[in-house]
Design an enzyme around this catalytic site. Structure first.
Site, short mmCIF file in Angstrom:
data_model
loop_
_atom_site.label_atom_id
_atom_site.label_comp_id
_atom_site.label_asym_id
_atom_site.label_seq_id
_atom_site.Cartn_x
_atom_site.Cartn_y
_atom_site.Cartn_z
N HIS A 1 -7.61 -6.00 0.81
CA HIS A 1 -6.45 -5.10 0.82
C HIS A 1 -5.31 -5.66 1.66
O HIS A 1 -4.14 -5.44 1.36
CB HIS A 1 -6.88 -3.73 1.35
CG HIS A 1 -5.87 -2.65 1.14
ND1 HIS A 1 -5.46 -2.26 -0.11
CD2 HIS A 1 -5.17 -1.89 2.02
CE1 HIS A 1 -4.55 -1.30 0.00
NE2 HIS A 1 -4.36 -1.06 1.28
N SER B 1 0.84 -1.19 0.00
CA SER B 1 0.00 0.00 0.00
C SER B 1 0.89 1.26 0.00
O SER B 1 1.66 1.46 -0.94
CB SER B 1 -0.96 -0.05 1.19
OG SER B 1 -2.02 0.86 1.03
#
Length: 253
Positions: free
Chosen positions: A227, A91
């Protein structure tokens, strides 16, 4: 003392390319200990610790992207010297790892032999966001949506008083990040993109654009999960990381 890099090897003394985890917003070395346990008998494992996080909690938080990327590049260059290492940036960490690799190449520092970017759109696909400006209630809702933090933790005000400012700081850092001019130039190491199939944040076409940041080989790998897929199936991700770096070593022979 190099306080940017945390050794996750315990007593293991594996040889080969060192894998350096570069954390997401609010994250630190502890987020990768489960994956590291699966890897450290095969490859050396380390993690970046940002100022104001975990064992650097006494230091002021930093929301300057360039400062952090440069800190990572210089720390990794000095720590690993002439040993090969690779970044796994998740990320926010993907953008920081990429920029650290560029800095190393431009400044002729010892840089990574492989860049693994995870759950983050490429620089050409950066989307505008202002989550760091949300009020506390909205901010907690966003963290629940993305995952990676226990809902029970977000219900404990005392813990939120500690962790939310750290996470908000990192959101500010990455949301104010503007890709460096000529970001597509500067690195020639292989790049591999890791993506959870149910990730609400990173889209496949945006991840594929990471191919444009290197003159080297590019591939993409998919995993079950969202995620934070690397927390869902630790063994699968650990195996893929070892395979990725092993294949890179084989292709360079």
């Amino acid at each position: 003392m190099n306080n940017w890099i945390v050794d996750l090897n315990q007593k293991e003394q594996a040889r080969g390319t060192a894998l350096v985890f570069v954390p997401h917003a609010g994250g630190g070395p502890n987020a990768f200990r489960s994956v590291a346990r699966e890897i450290r008998r095969k490859l050396p494992v380390y993690a970046i610790c940002y100022p104001g996080h975990e064992n650097r909690i006494s230091e002021p938080l930093v929301d300057d992207f360039s400062f952090v990327a440069e800190g990572i590049a210089k720390a990794a260059s000095a720590y690993f010297e002439d040993r090969p290492f690779a970044y796994f940036g998740h990320s926010m960490g993907a953008s920081l790892a990429h920029e650290a690799a560029r800095i190393a190449a431009l400044d002729k520092l010892h840089g990574p032999s492989h860049l693994i970017v995870s759950s983050r759109e490429a620089p050409s696909s950066i989307r505008e966001a202002h989550v760091h400006l949300y009020d506390d209630a909205e901010f907690r809702e966003e963290l629940l949506r993305v995952g990676g933090i226990s809902p029970e933790v977000l219900e404990i005000d005392e813990l939120c008083d500690i962790f939310l400012p750290i996470i908000r700081n990192d959101y500010k850092l990455i949301e104010e990040y503007v890709p460096t001019e000529n970001y597509e130039m500067g690195i020639d190491c292989p790049v591999t993109a890791f993506l959870g199939k149910d990730d609400p944040e990173a889209l496949e076409n945006e991840m594929r654009d990471w191919a444009n940041v290197t003159t080297g080989f590019f591939e993409m790998r998919h995993f079950q999960g969202g995620h934070f897929y690397f927390m869902d199936d630790v063994s699968q991700v650990a195996t893929a990381l070892v395979e990725t770096l092993h294949n890179n070593r084989q292709s360079s022979v």
